[in-house]
Enzyme design. Structure first.
Site, short mmCIF file in Angstrom:
data_model
loop_
_atom_site.label_atom_id
_atom_site.label_comp_id
_atom_site.label_asym_id
_atom_site.label_seq_id
_atom_site.Cartn_x
_atom_site.Cartn_y
_atom_site.Cartn_z
N ASP A 17 -10.85 47.25 9.15
CA ASP A 17 -12.01 47.11 8.26
C ASP A 17 -12.92 46.00 8.77
O ASP A 17 -12.55 45.24 9.68
CB ASP A 17 -11.55 46.84 6.81
CG ASP A 17 -10.41 45.82 6.72
OD1 ASP A 17 -10.12 45.14 7.72
OD2 ASP A 17 -9.80 45.71 5.64
N ASP A 70 -3.76 42.83 -5.58
CA ASP A 70 -3.94 43.91 -6.56
C ASP A 70 -3.48 45.26 -6.00
O ASP A 70 -3.79 46.31 -6.55
CB ASP A 70 -5.41 44.00 -6.99
CG ASP A 70 -6.34 44.26 -5.80
OD1 ASP A 70 -5.86 44.35 -4.65
OD2 ASP A 70 -7.56 44.36 -6.03
N HIS A 77 -4.34 46.46 -2.99
CA HIS A 77 -5.28 47.14 -2.08
C HIS A 77 -4.76 47.15 -0.65
O HIS A 77 -3.95 46.32 -0.25
CB HIS A 77 -6.70 46.57 -2.19
CG HIS A 77 -6.95 45.25 -1.55
ND1 HIS A 77 -7.23 44.11 -2.28
CD2 HIS A 77 -6.99 44.88 -0.26
CE1 HIS A 77 -7.44 43.11 -1.44
NE2 HIS A 77 -7.29 43.54 -0.21
N GLU A 116 -10.01 49.36 -2.47
CA GLU A 116 -9.73 48.72 -3.76
C GLU A 116 -9.09 49.73 -4.72
O GLU A 116 -9.17 50.94 -4.50
CB GLU A 116 -11.05 48.19 -4.35
CG GLU A 116 -11.74 47.14 -3.49
CD GLU A 116 -11.04 45.77 -3.57
OE1 GLU A 116 -9.85 45.70 -3.91
OE2 GLU A 116 -11.72 44.77 -3.28
C1 GLP Z 1 -7.92 41.58 3.02
C2 GLP Z 1 -7.76 42.58 4.13
C3 GLP Z 1 -6.47 43.37 4.01
C4 GLP Z 1 -5.33 42.39 3.79
C5 GLP Z 1 -5.55 41.66 2.50
C6 GLP Z 1 -4.41 40.69 2.16
O1 GLP Z 1 -8.44 42.14 1.86
N1 GLP Z 1 -8.85 43.50 4.20
O2 GLP Z 1 -6.26 44.14 5.17
O3 GLP Z 1 -4.11 43.10 3.73
O4 GLP Z 1 -6.73 40.90 2.66
O5 GLP Z 1 -4.63 39.49 2.82
P1 GLP Z 1 -3.55 38.38 3.01
O6 GLP Z 1 -2.60 38.90 4.02
O7 GLP Z 1 -4.35 37.22 3.51
O8 GLP Z 1 -2.93 38.13 1.70
#
Ligand code: GLP
Length: 263
Positions: free
Chosen positions: A68, A137, A139, A144
């Site tokens: 992304d 959440d 995602h 989302e």
């Molecule tokens: C962002 C990314 C996701 C990732 C998520 C969780 O939203 N787009 O790919 O999994 O954060 O992040 P973290 O690993 O920092 O908790």
């Protein structure tokens, strides 16, 4: 789905790195799907450490695709996911810029960003191993809650909660872009192996919903339940809300050597 509960975050990183290296050893032209965020960072650090130590396979022919990208950041902005993945992993493994691709978050051609990225993924023959984190959440990438389980790469609007979760990478919440281009849940589901990494108590509820809750767009990561080869690597804290931990541990302890990554 295989759920592997390991004692420490370092164990998660080491086993995830084993999976990546086993694939690249067997298939030097493998395609890797790379997530950003904090969850895979220790895995990336471990892969870089092994590369420096000279024990890693060659990544010369590997191709990597990010999940992304934020919309509207200038090219090369250090907060962009394309720059982040280079800094955290691909530069350390010696991948050239041309071996790494991400969705185009530029404003000029935004309407076609999704289909152009889908074409790149298709032309590369799809993703062999997709590393994933999970949002608090539930995602996945930037899909989302409410995202269609069959969605493709497209423009999405972030929830306030995700923007707050990611505000630590920006000077203030106001600076966190509202829009992103993200692989869809259907796109992610086409990767041949999904490897979801989660550590810490902050992820326990999301992991339990994804692994043991209903298959629902309200928890995008629950789409892993539909995948024929999904591996969930969690430490004891992220496994804290799972109901079948004893069973997952029993399965893993009894797993024959020939089913484990050999590194
Ligand atoms: C962002 C990314 C996701 C990732 C998520 C969780 O939203 N787009 O790919 O999994 O954060 O992040 P973290 O690993 O920092 O908790």
């Amino acid at each position: 789905m295989e759920v592997i509960v390991l004692d420490r975050p370092e164990d998660v990183a080491a086993l995830a790195a084993d999976h990546v290296e086993e694939l690249v050893r067997a298939h030097p032209r493998a395609t890797l799907g790379l997530a950003t965020g904090s969850s895979p960072l220790s895995t990336y650090a471990e892969l870089a450490r092994r590369h420096r130590a000279g024990t890693a396979p060659s990544y010369d022919q590997v191709r990597a695709f990010t999940l992304d990208e934020y919309v509207g950041l200038p090219p090369g902005d250090p907060r962009s996911y394309r720059a982040t993945i280079a800094r955290e992993l691909t530069d350390h493994l010696g991948l050239a810029a041309a071996q790494v691709a991400g969705p185009d978050g530029g404003l000029e051609q935004l309407p076609t960003a999704g289909e152009r990225y889908e074409a790149l993924l298709r032309d590369a023959g799809g993703i062999d191993l997709q590393i994933l984190g999970i949002g608090s959440d539930g995602h996945l990438a930037f899909n989302e809650p409410g995202s269609a389980l069959s969605s493709r790469t497209r423009l999405k609007t972030l929830t306030r909660r995700t923007r707050e979760d990611n505000a630590r990478f920006f000077a203030s919440l106001d600076e966190v872009p509202r829009h992103v281009v993200t692989q869809g849940l259907g796109t992610i589901g086409e990767a041949r192996h999904l490897l979801l990494l989660a550590t810490g108590t902050g992820k326990a509820a999301a992991v339990a919903a994804a692994v043991e809750g209903p298959l629902t767009a309200s928890c995008p990561a629950s789409v892993l339940q539909l995948h024929r080869r999904a591996t969930v690597l969690v430490d004891t804290k992220a496994a804290g809300a799972l109901g079948r931990v004893d069973y997952y541990r029993e399965v893993y302890e009894g797993k024959p050597a020939w089913q484990r990554p050999s590194t």
